[in-house]
Design a protein around this motif. Structure first.
Motif, mmCIF file in Angstrom:
data_model
loop_
_atom_site.group_PDB
_atom_site.id
_atom_site.type_symbol
_atom_site.label_atom_id
_atom_site.label_comp_id
_atom_site.label_asym_id
_atom_site.label_seq_id
_atom_site.Cartn_x
_atom_site.Cartn_y
_atom_site.Cartn_z
ATOM 1 N N GLY A 127 0.802 -1.210 0.000
ATOM 2 C CA GLY A 127 0.000 0.000 0.000
ATOM 3 C C GLY A 127 0.838 1.264 0.000
ATOM 4 O O GLY A 127 2.065 1.251 0.191
ATOM 5 N N ALA A 128 0.161 2.387 -0.175
ATOM 6 C CA ALA A 128 0.844 3.672 -0.342
ATOM 7 C C ALA A 128 1.644 4.087 0.887
ATOM 8 O O ALA A 128 2.682 4.741 0.758
ATOM 9 N N GLY A 129 1.186 3.713 2.084
ATOM 10 C CA GLY A 129 1.875 4.132 3.297
ATOM 11 C C GLY A 129 3.279 3.586 3.404
ATOM 12 O O GLY A 129 4.261 4.352 3.499
ATOM 13 N N ILE A 130 3.413 2.257 3.394
ATOM 14 C CA ILE A 130 4.738 1.634 3.519
ATOM 15 C C ILE A 130 5.587 1.925 2.282
ATOM 16 O O ILE A 130 6.805 2.126 2.383
ATOM 17 N N GLN A 131 4.959 1.980 1.118
ATOM 18 C CA GLN A 131 5.715 2.274 -0.100
ATOM 19 C C GLN A 131 6.302 3.684 -0.066
ATOM 20 O O GLN A 131 7.408 3.920 -0.558
ATOM 21 N N THR A 132 5.589 4.632 0.541
ATOM 22 C CA THR A 132 6.115 5.993 0.676
ATOM 23 C C THR A 132 7.295 6.013 1.639
ATOM 24 O O THR A 132 8.317 6.669 1.387
ATOM 25 N N ALA A 133 7.163 5.301 2.771
ATOM 26 C CA ALA A 133 8.271 5.209 3.725
ATOM 27 C C ALA A 133 9.497 4.572 3.068
ATOM 28 O O ALA A 133 10.637 5.021 3.274
ATOM 29 N N LEU A 134 9.269 3.529 2.274
ATOM 30 C CA LEU A 134 10.364 2.863 1.568
ATOM 31 C C LEU A 134 11.048 3.819 0.601
ATOM 32 O O LEU A 134 12.285 3.839 0.486
ATOM 33 N N LYS A 135 10.262 4.624 -0.091
ATOM 34 C CA LYS A 135 10.822 5.608 -1.028
ATOM 35 C C LYS A 135 11.738 6.586 -0.297
ATOM 36 O O LYS A 135 12.847 6.897 -0.768
ATOM 37 N N LEU A 136 11.304 7.087 0.858
ATOM 38 C CA LEU A 136 12.108 8.047 1.607
ATOM 39 C C LEU A 136 13.427 7.430 2.086
ATOM 40 O O LEU A 136 14.487 8.056 2.017
ATOM 41 N N LEU A 189 11.637 -2.380 4.935
ATOM 42 C CA LEU A 189 12.300 -1.106 5.162
ATOM 43 C C LEU A 189 13.756 -1.238 5.601
ATOM 44 O O LEU A 189 14.580 -0.365 5.311
ATOM 45 N N LEU A 190 14.084 -2.347 6.296
ATOM 46 C CA LEU A 190 15.417 -2.498 6.890
ATOM 47 C C LEU A 190 16.187 -3.707 6.385
ATOM 48 O O LEU A 190 17.371 -3.850 6.692
ATOM 49 N N GLY A 191 15.532 -4.596 5.628
ATOM 50 C CA GLY A 191 16.192 -5.805 5.152
ATOM 51 C C GLY A 191 15.905 -6.992 6.058
ATOM 52 O O GLY A 191 15.180 -6.888 7.054
ATOM 53 N N SER A 264 14.726 11.128 11.237
ATOM 54 C CA SER A 264 13.795 10.125 11.740
ATOM 55 C C SER A 264 12.553 10.068 10.865
ATOM 56 O O SER A 264 12.178 11.060 10.224
ATOM 57 N N LEU A 265 11.895 8.914 10.879
ATOM 58 C CA LEU A 265 10.764 8.653 10.006
ATOM 59 C C LEU A 265 9.634 8.018 10.810
ATOM 60 O O LEU A 265 9.856 7.062 11.556
ATOM 61 N N LEU A 266 8.433 8.564 10.681
ATOM 62 C CA LEU A 266 7.246 7.986 11.297
ATOM 63 C C LEU A 266 6.492 7.200 10.238
ATOM 64 O O LEU A 266 6.056 7.760 9.220
ATOM 65 N N VAL A 267 6.336 5.892 10.461
ATOM 66 C CA VAL A 267 5.718 4.974 9.507
ATOM 67 C C VAL A 267 4.299 4.665 9.975
ATOM 68 O O VAL A 267 4.084 4.398 11.163
ATOM 69 N N PRO A 268 3.307 4.691 9.088
ATOM 70 C CA PRO A 268 1.924 4.458 9.523
ATOM 71 C C PRO A 268 1.660 3.006 9.897
ATOM 72 O O PRO A 268 2.501 2.125 9.686
#
Length: 364
Positions: A127-136, A189-191, A264-268
């Motif tokens: 979904g868009a949430g995790i995919q956006t975090a991955l992009k960042l 996100l982290l492997g 830092s990153l806040l992930v939904p």
């Protein structure tokens, strides 16, 4: 557009969203559903306009069905998935992949021997949430990830679920119920995970159902209901994860935070497809909200089997694949095994994080 004909086995609570969303994916043609309770299967077929109602055996024998979506209870995930594979069908199963590591390995080995694909929920990371975090993270917005925290804090399911018993039986508990969402997101996100240190406990030995169907019924608690621990990832990051059914007064803890060398990153919530993604770079005083990438931000359960069907048609690797699901299954067991042994658990499996989602050409 070419399509893959699919059938659903298991017409319980979760089947509604799968059946609804299968209509949205042009690559999937849902033609049948099955359940031990044929009346339940017929009701779902009528509700979602599914042509065929049948037994499991009849569905697996259907010559046109190529993909089985296994939505049975976790206790029979392995049994039904193996039946589908033996019948020559590709299979996508609700989380977890199986109850045990031995079962999971047998499912993957059987699929490999027969040249078939295995997929598994969760597919929320698409979904868009995790995919956006991955992009960042991929763009280096927070630098190199060095640490993370993740919290799934809940009072359990007996107050809302019509049949909550299996959440407190073998194969249940907060880690096996909700851990797949959090671990799958963290792996993306982290492997892959390298080492786990875990501690488990349970607050109650018996719970009382307060949902309407079985209101007042007492059920035993046979599994840990609070699972906490630390993971060391191959890339060097260290993450703390708590999953709990023992939070009776509510919690304000965030779902997932990732901290890097430059911010830092806040992930939904990884149990959803959208949500707000925020980041704050070193030296900044305010958080910045990142617009979501193109994709699904509503409840899109079923995108996993749709991606799998598209992969079958285009001979590529599907994203919510068995290798990923098995690695997550081992990580979940690692928390329990580490707690039981009082020692670190060194992971034996690994996986490749899925390729980021491109434009979803397989949607209608």
């Amino acid at each position: 557009m070419q399509t893959i004909k699919a059938g659903i086995i298991g017409c319980g609570n979760i089947s509604n969203i799968y059946m609804e969303n299968c209509k949205k994916f042009a690559v999937l043609d849902l033609i049948a559903c099955a359940d031990l309770d044929l009346d339940k299967a017929k009701a779902q077929a009528d509700k979602h306009d599914i042509p065929l109602v049948c037994t499991t055996e009849e569905l697996l024998a259907h010559p046109e069905i190529n993909l089985v979506i296994n939505l049975t209870i976790p206790a029979v995930h392995a049994e039904v998935s193996l039946q589908a594979l033996e019948a020559g069908k590709h299979v996508y199963v609700e989380k977890p992949l199986t109850l045990t590591l031995e079962q999971g390995r047998k499912v993957l080995d059987t699929a490999a021997q027969k040249g078939l694909l295995v997929g598994s929920a969760p597919d929320t990371f698409l979904g868009a949430g995790i995919q956006t975090a991955l992009k960042l993270i991929s763009e280096g917005t927070i630098g190199r990830p060095v640490s993370a925290t993740a919290f799934m804090m809940s009072r359990g399911h007996e107050h809302w679920h019509p049949d909550p018993e299996f959440y407190y039986a073998e194969g249940g508990g907060p880690m096996f119920d909700m851990g797949p969402y959090y671990l799958t997101a963290l792996v993306q996100l982290l492997g892959p995970v390298r080492t786990v240190a875990g501690i488990t406990s349970k607050a109650l030995t018996e719970r009382t159902i307060t949902s309407q169907k079985k209101h007042g019924k007492s059920i035993p608690v046979d599994i840990p209901t609070h699972v906490a621990g630390t993971m060391h990832f191959d890339g060097g990051a260290v993450a703390t994860l708590i999953t709990s059914f023992d939070i009776f007064g509510g919690s304000t803890l965030p779902h997932i935070e990732i901290h890097g060398t430059e911010g830092s990153l806040l992930v939904p919530d990884p149990n959803g497809f959208g949500g707000k993604v925020m980041y704050r770079k070193l030296g900044q005083e305010q958080w910045t909200e990142e617009p979501l990438v193109q994709g699904y931000d509503g409840n899109s359960r079923g995108i996993g089997p749709a991606d799998m069907a598209d992969a079958l048609l285009h001979q590529r690797k599907h994203r919510a694949n068995g290798e990923l699901a098995y690695h997550v299954l081992e990580a979940m067991w690692a928390f329990h095994l580490s707690s039981d042994s009082g020692s670190y658990y060194n992971m034996k499996s690994t996986c490749e994080p899925a390729v980021p989602m491109a434009e979803l050409s397989f949607t209608s």
